[in-house]
Design a protein around this motif. Sequence first.
Motif, PDB file in Angstrom:
ATOM      1  N   LEU A  12       8.196 -44.220 -52.168  1.00 55.74           N
ATOM      2  CA  LEU A  12       7.309 -45.118 -52.879  1.00 55.74           C
ATOM      3  C   LEU A  12       6.608 -44.379 -54.006  1.00 55.74           C
ATOM      4  N   SER A  13       6.388 -45.096 -55.085  1.00 51.70           N
ATOM      5  CA  SER A  13       5.561 -44.558 -56.158  1.00 51.70           C
ATOM      6  C   SER A  13       4.398 -45.519 -56.346  1.00 51.70           C
ATOM      7  N   LEU A  14       3.390 -45.082 -57.038  1.00 49.82           N
ATOM      8  CA  LEU A  14       2.201 -45.901 -57.192  1.00 49.82           C
ATOM      9  C   LEU A  14       2.223 -46.725 -58.466  1.00 49.82           C
ATOM     10  N   SER A  15       3.400 -47.100 -58.924  1.00 47.02           N
ATOM     11  CA  SER A  15       3.500 -47.943 -60.116  1.00 47.02           C
ATOM     12  C   SER A  15       3.183 -49.389 -59.757  1.00 47.02           C
ATOM     13  N   ASP A  16       2.869 -50.184 -60.770  1.00 50.01           N
ATOM     14  CA  ASP A  16       2.598 -51.602 -60.547  1.00 50.01           C
ATOM     15  C   ASP A  16       3.798 -52.298 -59.918  1.00 50.01           C
ATOM     16  N   LYS A  17       4.999 -51.989 -60.404  1.00 49.46           N
ATOM     17  CA  LYS A  17       6.207 -52.619 -59.876  1.00 49.46           C
ATOM     18  C   LYS A  17       6.421 -52.246 -58.412  1.00 49.46           C
ATOM     19  N   SER A  18       6.219 -50.985 -58.084  1.00 54.90           N
ATOM     20  CA  SER A  18       6.388 -50.558 -56.694  1.00 54.90           C
ATOM     21  C   SER A  18       5.405 -51.270 -55.783  1.00 54.90           C
ATOM     22  N   MET A  19       4.180 -51.412 -56.241  1.00 52.42           N
ATOM     23  CA  MET A  19       3.182 -52.093 -55.429  1.00 52.42           C
ATOM     24  C   MET A  19       3.566 -53.554 -55.217  1.00 52.42           C
ATOM     25  N   ARG A  20       4.027 -54.231 -56.263  1.00 58.31           N
ATOM     26  CA  ARG A  20       4.455 -55.628 -56.134  1.00 58.31           C
ATOM     27  C   ARG A  20       5.655 -55.744 -55.198  1.00 58.31           C
ATOM     28  N   ASP A  21       6.623 -54.841 -55.347  1.00 59.84           N
ATOM     29  CA  ASP A  21       7.807 -54.859 -54.481  1.00 59.84           C
ATOM     30  C   ASP A  21       7.423 -54.642 -53.022  1.00 59.84           C
ATOM     31  N   GLY A  34       1.844 -68.949 -37.774  1.00 60.58           N
ATOM     32  CA  GLY A  34       1.146 -68.303 -36.669  1.00 60.58           C
ATOM     33  C   GLY A  34       0.507 -66.988 -37.076  1.00 60.58           C
ATOM     34  N   ASN A  35      -0.120 -66.380 -36.108  1.00 61.23           N
ATOM     35  CA  ASN A  35      -0.782 -65.097 -36.339  1.00 61.23           C
ATOM     36  C   ASN A  35       0.240 -63.963 -36.336  1.00 61.23           C
ATOM     37  N   TYR A  36       0.019 -63.017 -37.214  1.00 62.87           N
ATOM     38  CA  TYR A  36       0.872 -61.841 -37.315  1.00 62.87           C
ATOM     39  C   TYR A  36       0.039 -60.592 -37.106  1.00 62.87           C
ATOM     40  N   HIS A  37       0.604 -59.644 -36.384  1.00 63.29           N
ATOM     41  CA  HIS A  37       0.026 -58.311 -36.268  1.00 63.29           C
ATOM     42  C   HIS A  37       1.096 -57.353 -36.779  1.00 63.29           C
ATOM     43  N   LEU A  38       0.801 -56.717 -37.878  1.00 64.47           N
ATOM     44  CA  LEU A  38       1.761 -55.852 -38.546  1.00 64.47           C
ATOM     45  C   LEU A  38       1.276 -54.415 -38.494  1.00 64.47           C
ATOM     46  N   ALA A  39       2.038 -53.556 -37.823  1.00 68.54           N
ATOM     47  CA  ALA A  39       1.736 -52.134 -37.740  1.00 68.54           C
ATOM     48  C   ALA A  39       2.648 -51.405 -38.716  1.00 68.54           C
ATOM     49  N   LEU A  40       2.062 -50.688 -39.644  1.00 67.85           N
ATOM     50  CA  LEU A  40       2.830 -49.951 -40.643  1.00 67.85           C
ATOM     51  C   LEU A  40       2.867 -48.476 -40.267  1.00 67.85           C
ATOM     52  N   LEU A  41       4.084 -47.939 -40.116  1.00 69.93           N
ATOM     53  CA  LEU A  41       4.256 -46.513 -39.845  1.00 69.93           C
ATOM     54  C   LEU A  41       4.444 -45.782 -41.165  1.00 69.93           C
ATOM     55  N   THR A  42       3.578 -44.814 -41.414  1.00 67.88           N
ATOM     56  CA  THR A  42       3.628 -44.059 -42.664  1.00 67.88           C
ATOM     57  C   THR A  42       3.735 -42.569 -42.384  1.00 67.88           C
ATOM     58  N   ASP A  43       4.161 -41.842 -43.425  1.00 67.39           N
ATOM     59  CA  ASP A  43       4.379 -40.409 -43.262  1.00 67.39           C
ATOM     60  C   ASP A  43       3.806 -39.594 -44.424  1.00 67.39           C
ATOM     61  N   THR A  44       3.725 -40.186 -45.597  1.00 70.64           N
ATOM     62  CA  THR A  44       3.287 -39.438 -46.774  1.00 70.64           C
ATOM     63  C   THR A  44       1.992 -40.039 -47.326  1.00 70.64           C
ATOM     64  N   PRO A  45       1.259 -39.269 -48.111  1.00 70.33           N
ATOM     65  CA  PRO A  45       0.043 -39.805 -48.726  1.00 70.33           C
ATOM     66  C   PRO A  45       0.316 -41.046 -49.581  1.00 70.33           C
ATOM     67  N   GLU A  46       1.446 -41.069 -50.291  1.00 75.06           N
ATOM     68  CA  GLU A  46       1.787 -42.219 -51.126  1.00 75.06           C
ATOM     69  C   GLU A  46       1.983 -43.470 -50.273  1.00 75.06           C
ATOM     70  N   GLN A  47       2.640 -43.321 -49.134  1.00 74.91           N
ATOM     71  CA  GLN A  47       2.863 -44.452 -48.236  1.00 74.91           C
ATOM     72  C   GLN A  47       1.543 -44.965 -47.668  1.00 74.91           C
ATOM     73  N   VAL A  48       0.647 -44.040 -47.325  1.00 72.16           N
ATOM     74  CA  VAL A  48      -0.663 -44.432 -46.803  1.00 72.16           C
ATOM     75  C   VAL A  48      -1.436 -45.212 -47.860  1.00 72.16           C
TER      76      VAL A  48
END
Length: 85
Positions: A12-21, A34-48
């Motif tokens: 991932l990069s922190l560009s506008d397009k990447s954020m939209r994608d 319905g209700n959603y619970h979404l757990a995101l697994l991250t590994d890098t500072p950019e992903q966080v």
Amino acid sequence: MKCIVDVRKMELSLSDKSMRDFECYLTDMAIFPGNYHLALLTDTPEQVVMATLFKNMHENELLKVEIFSTYNGASEWLSLVNHKN
């Protein structure tokens, strides 16, 4: 619905397009009613950063998002049992 999305292998990069994608990708996962619970697994500072931006900016009140670095933490939050890494 409960879901774990593992983005640890995504570049991932922190560009506008990447954020939209990234937002479209995650939002598309929550198209069912319905209700959603979404757990995101991250590994890098950019992903966080991207995950945090999504968590703070999404407009779906039925979507609860948390960010994790381990599968165990994510599955515990989702109250999943008997799942393997």
